[in-house]
Design a protein around this motif. Sequence first.
Motif, PDB file in Angstrom:
ATOM      1  N   ALA A  76     -12.403 -60.147 -50.156  1.00  0.00           N
ATOM      2  CA  ALA A  76     -12.830 -61.000 -49.056  1.00  0.00           C
ATOM      3  C   ALA A  76     -12.579 -60.305 -47.725  1.00  0.00           C
ATOM      4  O   ALA A  76     -11.446 -60.318 -47.224  1.00  0.00           O
ATOM      5  N   PRO A  77     -13.597 -59.682 -47.121  1.00  0.00           N
ATOM      6  CA  PRO A  77     -13.434 -59.224 -45.741  1.00  0.00           C
ATOM      7  C   PRO A  77     -13.108 -60.422 -44.843  1.00  0.00           C
ATOM      8  O   PRO A  77     -13.851 -61.412 -44.826  1.00  0.00           O
ATOM      9  N   LEU A  78     -11.982 -60.340 -44.134  1.00  0.00           N
ATOM     10  CA  LEU A  78     -11.574 -61.428 -43.250  1.00  0.00           C
ATOM     11  C   LEU A  78     -12.035 -61.221 -41.823  1.00  0.00           C
ATOM     12  O   LEU A  78     -11.970 -62.147 -40.997  1.00  0.00           O
ATOM     13  N   THR A  79     -12.464 -60.007 -41.516  1.00  0.00           N
ATOM     14  CA  THR A  79     -12.990 -59.644 -40.209  1.00  0.00           C
ATOM     15  C   THR A  79     -14.274 -58.850 -40.449  1.00  0.00           C
ATOM     16  O   THR A  79     -14.678 -58.645 -41.598  1.00  0.00           O
ATOM     17  N   ALA A  80     -14.898 -58.407 -39.378  1.00  0.00           N
ATOM     18  CA  ALA A  80     -15.977 -57.437 -39.543  1.00  0.00           C
ATOM     19  C   ALA A  80     -15.415 -56.206 -40.250  1.00  0.00           C
ATOM     20  O   ALA A  80     -14.325 -55.732 -39.934  1.00  0.00           O
ATOM     21  N   VAL A  81     -16.158 -55.705 -41.231  1.00  0.00           N
ATOM     22  CA  VAL A  81     -15.715 -54.582 -42.060  1.00  0.00           C
ATOM     23  C   VAL A  81     -16.861 -53.585 -42.178  1.00  0.00           C
ATOM     24  O   VAL A  81     -18.024 -53.973 -42.318  1.00  0.00           O
ATOM     25  N   LYS A  82     -16.508 -52.321 -42.128  1.00  0.00           N
ATOM     26  CA  LYS A  82     -17.510 -51.268 -42.324  1.00  0.00           C
ATOM     27  C   LYS A  82     -17.149 -50.427 -43.544  1.00  0.00           C
ATOM     28  O   LYS A  82     -15.991 -50.084 -43.756  1.00  0.00           O
ATOM     29  N   GLY A  83     -18.188 -50.121 -44.321  1.00  0.00           N
ATOM     30  CA  GLY A  83     -18.051 -49.166 -45.411  1.00  0.00           C
ATOM     31  C   GLY A  83     -17.332 -49.660 -46.640  1.00  0.00           C
ATOM     32  O   GLY A  83     -16.730 -48.858 -47.364  1.00  0.00           O
TER      33      GLY A  83
END
Length: 214
Positions: free
Chosen positions: A160-167
């Motif tokens: 679960a990405p809790l923030t903006a996530v890259k890659g």
Amino acid sequence: MTEFNLLVGGPPDMWPANLAQQKKIPWIAADRGALRLLKLGITPQIAIGDFDSLAPAELRQLQHRVSDMRYAVADKDETDTELALVLAFNELQATRVTIYGATGGRLDHLLDNLFMLLQPRFLPYCQRVRLLDRQNSLRLFLPGTHTITQEAGQHYVAFAPLTAVKGLTLYDTKYKLTNQDYAQAIMFASNQFTQKSATFSFRTGVVAVIQSHD
């Protein structure tokens, strides 16, 4: 390694069945968690909070049994759990904290216990924290490449990405991802291990990993 258990105010029916046997690792208790530990035969090393949920007789019992009581005012900006984490990391130099009683019951308490780990003062330590209950084990991860081991009895793994996530890349779970970016929080539930460990990576943001069973 300096490891601590922390019991906070969530309902006892969400505790792991073996919580009462967790006596080798020292305990910190937030507010009523201290009284609940005493009833399990565990004396916390430190009890911290405003103790506004305790009756006078219950507070006296704590004061008689617990050698290190830390008092906070009831009208405050921080929760008792936050005070306990500040104590664990700043004073006790904890390298790992397992929090029990952080889930179940009121949803605002659950979200507060999760989102507090994103605060700037706790974020550098977030990978040292695990939230554990009867069904779930939750950890937060910072950017990098990480390998997690499947915990006993846990059949599912969720990212679960809790923030903006890259890659975000999931290399070897049943359902894979390759170098995906997300602008907001999102849950990838009901994934599964294909072996005893799983590796994932991402470049920016914060990702929660939940191992669970039905």
